[in-house]
Design a protein around this motif. Structure first.
Motif, short mmCIF file in Angstrom:
data_model
loop_
_atom_site.label_atom_id
_atom_site.label_comp_id
_atom_site.label_asym_id
_atom_site.label_seq_id
_atom_site.Cartn_x
_atom_site.Cartn_y
_atom_site.Cartn_z
N LYS A 1 0.85 -1.19 0.00
CA LYS A 1 0.00 0.00 0.00
C LYS A 1 0.89 1.25 0.00
N PRO A 2 0.65 2.18 -0.91
CA PRO A 2 1.50 3.38 -0.98
C PRO A 2 1.28 4.32 0.20
N ASP A 3 2.30 5.16 0.43
CA ASP A 3 2.14 6.25 1.39
C ASP A 3 1.16 7.29 0.87
N ARG A 4 1.22 7.52 -0.43
CA ARG A 4 0.26 8.44 -1.06
C ARG A 4 0.19 8.14 -2.55
N VAL A 5 -0.92 8.54 -3.15
CA VAL A 5 -1.14 8.38 -4.58
C VAL A 5 -1.52 9.74 -5.15
N ILE A 6 -0.90 10.12 -6.25
CA ILE A 6 -1.15 11.40 -6.90
C ILE A 6 -1.62 11.12 -8.32
N ASP A 7 -2.75 11.70 -8.70
CA ASP A 7 -3.27 11.43 -10.04
C ASP A 7 -3.48 12.69 -10.87
N LEU A 8 -3.01 13.83 -10.39
CA LEU A 8 -3.21 15.07 -11.12
C LEU A 8 -1.87 15.70 -11.47
N LEU A 9 -1.78 16.18 -12.70
CA LEU A 9 -0.60 16.90 -13.15
C LEU A 9 -0.75 18.41 -12.98
N GLY A 10 -1.98 18.87 -12.85
CA GLY A 10 -2.23 20.30 -12.78
C GLY A 10 -2.54 20.90 -14.14
N SER A 11 -2.98 20.07 -15.08
CA SER A 11 -3.35 20.54 -16.41
C SER A 11 -4.83 20.29 -16.64
N ALA A 12 -5.58 21.35 -16.87
CA ALA A 12 -7.01 21.20 -17.12
C ALA A 12 -7.26 20.37 -18.37
N GLU A 13 -6.37 20.48 -19.34
CA GLU A 13 -6.55 19.74 -20.59
C GLU A 13 -6.29 18.26 -20.42
N PHE A 14 -5.24 17.89 -19.69
CA PHE A 14 -4.81 16.50 -19.69
C PHE A 14 -5.21 15.70 -18.45
N ASP A 15 -5.53 16.37 -17.36
CA ASP A 15 -5.93 15.62 -16.18
C ASP A 15 -7.24 14.87 -16.42
N VAL A 16 -8.12 15.41 -17.26
CA VAL A 16 -9.39 14.73 -17.55
C VAL A 16 -9.19 13.55 -18.50
N GLU A 17 -8.00 13.43 -19.09
CA GLU A 17 -7.73 12.32 -20.00
C GLU A 17 -7.11 11.12 -19.29
N GLY A 18 -6.80 11.24 -18.00
CA GLY A 18 -6.27 10.11 -17.26
C GLY A 18 -4.94 9.62 -17.78
N ARG A 19 -3.92 10.47 -17.68
CA ARG A 19 -2.63 10.15 -18.30
C ARG A 19 -1.48 9.99 -17.29
N PHE A 20 -1.77 10.12 -16.01
CA PHE A 20 -0.69 10.13 -15.02
C PHE A 20 -1.19 9.57 -13.71
N LEU A 21 -0.37 8.70 -13.11
CA LEU A 21 -0.69 8.16 -11.79
C LEU A 21 0.62 7.84 -11.09
N ARG A 22 0.78 8.38 -9.90
CA ARG A 22 2.04 8.25 -9.15
C ARG A 22 1.76 7.67 -7.77
N ALA A 23 2.60 6.71 -7.37
CA ALA A 23 2.52 6.13 -6.03
C ALA A 23 3.87 6.31 -5.35
N ASP A 24 3.85 6.80 -4.11
CA ASP A 24 5.07 7.03 -3.33
C ASP A 24 5.17 6.00 -2.21
N PHE A 25 6.39 5.49 -2.03
CA PHE A 25 6.70 4.53 -0.97
C PHE A 25 8.04 4.95 -0.37
N GLY A 26 8.03 5.63 0.77
CA GLY A 26 9.29 6.12 1.31
C GLY A 26 9.97 7.01 0.29
N ARG A 27 11.20 6.67 -0.08
CA ARG A 27 11.94 7.50 -1.04
C ARG A 27 11.74 7.05 -2.49
N LEU A 28 10.91 6.03 -2.70
CA LEU A 28 10.66 5.50 -4.05
C LEU A 28 9.33 6.00 -4.59
N SER A 29 9.34 6.41 -5.85
CA SER A 29 8.10 6.77 -6.56
C SER A 29 8.02 5.95 -7.84
N VAL A 30 6.84 5.40 -8.11
CA VAL A 30 6.59 4.69 -9.37
C VAL A 30 5.41 5.37 -10.05
#
Length: 265
Positions: A76-105
């Motif tokens: 289970k990740p420490d946190r999950v981030i799914d927004l890039l901050g782009s109104a155009e592309f965030d609605v297209e579902g193009r980015f998903l980040r999971a953080d685990f300590g010092r590792l991000s995938v």
């Protein structure tokens, strides 16, 4: 050992019917980055939402049957981030980040520009938007791996018919230069190429559905794992799996000599 797989599904429901889950659960992967879900949350079965052995996260596109990315994580990740901050592309579902300590995938699905000039311009906008974010990530001090469909064949050895595709989306000079800049100036490493600098036919990850491209292995290398230097240096093996087909792309599996449990504690 840390195992990361990336795969464009060309529709999660279609890939599921072709045996994706049994194959995936047998891989002993720590992460599976998937792209092009072509589904929304309401379309996902309970098994898709909770595949055996994984915590699954999805960023679906607002448009039905379009785009979307997912991350399956062994822990289970420490946190999950799914927004890039782009109104155009965030609605297209193009980015998903999971953080685990010092590792991000990260699971990333860069737009394709092959369908029209308008989509090519959108692709260029996405590239311009995400480049500084990737540079910032590379300089953050974190260990980061971005698995995704980049929709660019970087070098001539990355596609069979490079001469005939020099003016086509996916092999345009501007696109190739963008990848070069990420690698030469942006702080990223192309892990497969670092391990297999001259590999050609067995490096391809996508084949057109036209002209018997799969049967003739007329392919493109579009699916990469880009990583920050410290974790990239720990990559030990990389393989494109072709024995079973789940979509028009093939899975790319990379093993890293990296203590995931320590990094995420």
């Amino acid at each position: 050992m840390l195992r990361i797989i990336t795969l464009n599904l060309n529709g999660i429901r279609s890939a599921w019917r072709k045996g994706l889950l049994p194959w995936a659960t047998a891989q002993n992967a720590d992460f599976i980055c998937v792209q092009e879900l072509k589904a929304q949350h309401a379309d996902l079965s309970e098994e898709m939402k909770a595949p055996d052995g994984f915590d699954a996260y999805y960023h679906c596109a607002a448009q039905k049957g379009y785009s979307g990315v997912g991350l399956w994580c062994r822990k289970k990740p420490d946190r999950v981030i799914d927004l890039l901050g782009s109104a155009e592309f965030d609605v297209e579902g193009r980015f998903l980040r999971a953080d685990f300590g010092r590792l991000s995938v990260i699971s990333l699905y860069q737009p394709s520009g092959s369908s029209s000039e308008q989509r090519q311009e959108a692709k260029f906008r996405f590239m311009a938007f995400i480049y500084p974010q990737l540079v910032e990530l590379a300089s953050s001090g974190r260990d980061v791996v971005v698995g995704g469909d980049w929709n660019i064949a970087h070098r001539e050895i990355d596609l069979r018919n490079w001469r005939g595709n020099r003016n086509n989306s996916g092999f345009l000079p501007e696109e190739r230069a963008w990848v070069s800049r990420l690698l030469d100036q942006g702080g990223w490493c192309d892990v497969f190429r670092d391990l297999h600098p001259t590999s050609t036919d067995d490096a391809y990850t996508w084949w057109s559905n036209r002209g018997q491209a799969w049967a003739k292995n007329v392919g493109w290398r579009l699916d990469y794992q880009l990583a920050t230097p410290a974790i990239a240096a720990r990559a030990r093996s990389a393989e494109v799996f072709k024995e079973q087909r789940f979509s028009d792309h093939a899975p790319l599996t990379i093993d890293y000599d990296y203590d995931f449990d320590t990094a995420s504690s």
